[in-house]
Scaffold this motif. Sequence first.
Motif, PDB file in Angstrom:
ATOM      1  N   GLY A  16       0.811  -1.212   0.000  1.00 22.69           N
ATOM      2  CA  GLY A  16       0.000   0.000   0.000  1.00 22.69           C
ATOM      3  C   GLY A  16       0.841   1.257   0.000  1.00 22.69           C
ATOM      4  O   GLY A  16       0.535   2.231  -0.687  1.00 22.69           O
ATOM      5  N   ASP A  17       1.940   1.232   0.770  1.00 24.56           N
ATOM      6  CA  ASP A  17       2.820   2.402   0.842  1.00 24.56           C
ATOM      7  C   ASP A  17       3.430   2.717  -0.521  1.00 24.56           C
ATOM      8  O   ASP A  17       3.499   3.872  -0.933  1.00 24.56           O
ATOM      9  N   ILE A  18       3.889   1.688  -1.215  1.00 24.44           N
ATOM     10  CA  ILE A  18       4.588   1.926  -2.476  1.00 24.44           C
ATOM     11  C   ILE A  18       3.611   2.346  -3.571  1.00 24.44           C
ATOM     12  O   ILE A  18       3.952   3.144  -4.455  1.00 24.44           O
ATOM     13  N   LEU A  19       2.389   1.848  -3.517  1.00 21.12           N
ATOM     14  CA  LEU A  19       1.375   2.318  -4.468  1.00 21.12           C
ATOM     15  C   LEU A  19       1.051   3.791  -4.220  1.00 21.12           C
ATOM     16  O   LEU A  19       0.917   4.580  -5.157  1.00 21.12           O
ATOM     17  N   THR A  20       0.957   4.157  -2.956  1.00 23.26           N
ATOM     18  CA  THR A  20       0.634   5.544  -2.605  1.00 23.26           C
ATOM     19  C   THR A  20       1.736   6.500  -3.044  1.00 23.26           C
ATOM     20  O   THR A  20       1.453   7.560  -3.633  1.00 23.26           O
ATOM     21  N   THR A  21       2.995   6.155  -2.796  1.00 25.28           N
ATOM     22  CA  THR A  21       4.088   7.076  -3.118  1.00 25.28           C
ATOM     23  C   THR A  21       4.312   7.203  -4.621  1.00 25.28           C
ATOM     24  O   THR A  21       4.586   8.294  -5.119  1.00 25.28           O
ATOM     25  N   TYR A  22       4.202   6.097  -5.347  1.00 22.99           N
ATOM     26  CA  TYR A  22       4.455   6.154  -6.793  1.00 22.99           C
ATOM     27  C   TYR A  22       3.317   6.818  -7.564  1.00 22.99           C
ATOM     28  O   TYR A  22       3.506   7.223  -8.709  1.00 22.99           O
ATOM     29  N   THR A  23       2.145   6.916  -6.968  1.00 22.67           N
ATOM     30  CA  THR A  23       1.023   7.557  -7.665  1.00 22.67           C
ATOM     31  C   THR A  23       0.599   8.848  -6.976  1.00 22.67           C
ATOM     32  O   THR A  23      -0.502   9.345  -7.196  1.00 22.67           O
ATOM     33  N   ALA A  24       1.473   9.407  -6.154  1.00 29.32           N
ATOM     34  CA  ALA A  24       1.167  10.667  -5.473  1.00 29.32           C
ATOM     35  C   ALA A  24       1.004  11.809  -6.480  1.00 29.32           C
ATOM     36  O   ALA A  24       0.266  12.771  -6.232  1.00 29.32           O
ATOM     37  N   THR A  25       1.715  11.737  -7.604  1.00 25.28           N
ATOM     38  CA  THR A  25       1.557  12.695  -8.701  1.00 25.28           C
ATOM     39  C   THR A  25       1.210  11.910  -9.969  1.00 25.28           C
ATOM     40  O   THR A  25       1.222  10.674  -9.980  1.00 25.28           O
ATOM     41  N   ASN A  26       0.940  12.631 -11.042  1.00 23.80           N
ATOM     42  CA  ASN A  26       0.573  11.972 -12.301  1.00 23.80           C
ATOM     43  C   ASN A  26       1.784  11.706 -13.192  1.00 23.80           C
ATOM     44  O   ASN A  26       1.645  11.500 -14.402  1.00 23.80           O
ATOM     45  N   ALA A  27       3.005  11.694 -12.604  1.00 21.41           N
ATOM     46  CA  ALA A  27       4.229  11.533 -13.397  1.00 21.41           C
ATOM     47  C   ALA A  27       4.204  10.268 -14.249  1.00 21.41           C
ATOM     48  O   ALA A  27       4.618  10.283 -15.411  1.00 21.41           O
ATOM     49  N   LEU A  28       3.727   9.154 -13.688  1.00 26.81           N
ATOM     50  CA  LEU A  28       3.720   7.901 -14.443  1.00 26.81           C
ATOM     51  C   LEU A  28       2.702   7.924 -15.580  1.00 26.81           C
ATOM     52  O   LEU A  28       2.788   7.101 -16.496  1.00 26.81           O
ATOM     53  N   TRP A  29       1.770   8.839 -15.526  1.00 26.51           N
ATOM     54  CA  TRP A  29       0.794   8.980 -16.605  1.00 26.51           C
ATOM     55  C   TRP A  29       1.323   9.892 -17.723  1.00 26.51           C
ATOM     56  O   TRP A  29       0.693  10.027 -18.756  1.00 26.51           O
ATOM     57  N   GLN A  30       2.495  10.500 -17.499  1.00 27.60           N
ATOM     58  CA  GLN A  30       3.080  11.391 -18.496  1.00 27.60           C
ATOM     59  C   GLN A  30       4.012  10.661 -19.462  1.00 27.60           C
ATOM     60  O   GLN A  30       4.420  11.213 -20.471  1.00 27.60           O
TER      61      GLN A  30
END
Length: 297
Positions: free
Chosen positions: A87-101
């Motif tokens: 849960g922690d790693i999902l939260t931190t990696y999707t805190a911004t939309n960077a992976l959607w860019q």
Amino acid sequence: MSQQNILQETHDLLTLNFIFTKEFIEHCFEGEESGIVDQLVKIDVAEVLRQEVDLVVKYALAAASKEYHDFKALLRGSSLESSGLGGDILTTYTATNALWQGPTQLAQNEDTYIKQSVMPMIDAIFGALSLQQHWQRDRLPVPNGYEEVLQPDFFAEVDRLCFAIMEVKKPNMPREDIEDDARKLPCMMKIALNMLIQANVQDATVVGFLVNDTVCEVFTMNLEHEAIYIPKSLGRFKLPQDRLDIASLLLALTPLTAAKNIASSMVKSIRRRSFLGAGKYTQLTRPSYYVFGSNVP
């Protein structure tokens, strides 16, 4: 030492510092039964809970099919506080939309790459622990009299006793820069380990993270035998570069959970250490040095 000019391989150079990599050990026991090598370098890592795996699979599929706004709405509707590192790693990696860019936004320069692709991993591991984090350009604590300045991309410490170190090279870097990090990281881990042992920290262990391009490998180092420092791999995995890569975090769960457990244990051990004299295992250590011209600390 006088033969340093003929030592070409990274693991050969590290032996000057009593650091023995898996590659060097395999070379020494070439033709022998593989069990000897496994006994020296293998480390048992507990498997993560099935519920954490299922959680990452669920949200990896959601990220691949949903736009960022819809994905975050789904994430907010779930209770991730008690779901462990998954849960922690999902939260931190999707805190911004960077992976959607897309990945082109992540590799512009090393600072940007670290911020968007590496920091979320570190936040997931160390965010809840009471420690000091140092990012880039800060000097690694070294023993008195040690002259070389070492500035890893990241390290974590308590009371100036370091127990986690990271070196990062973003995608498309020269091979010599990558090899330099592969040489420096174990040397810095050894320095940190010696300082923990000499400070009477029980079960002293250091965690190392080597990020090369989009792949991260996690190592651990302790001192089980006199003058034998072995960086042991906890595992390797691909860092997410876009939302389709979130599934790659499945391979990260086991090594990162082990790293988090080690870090948590070290924070407690450092705070509970005895201040009476040098550590009882100090006689097993060997000092660190750097070789002029080869820059081996």
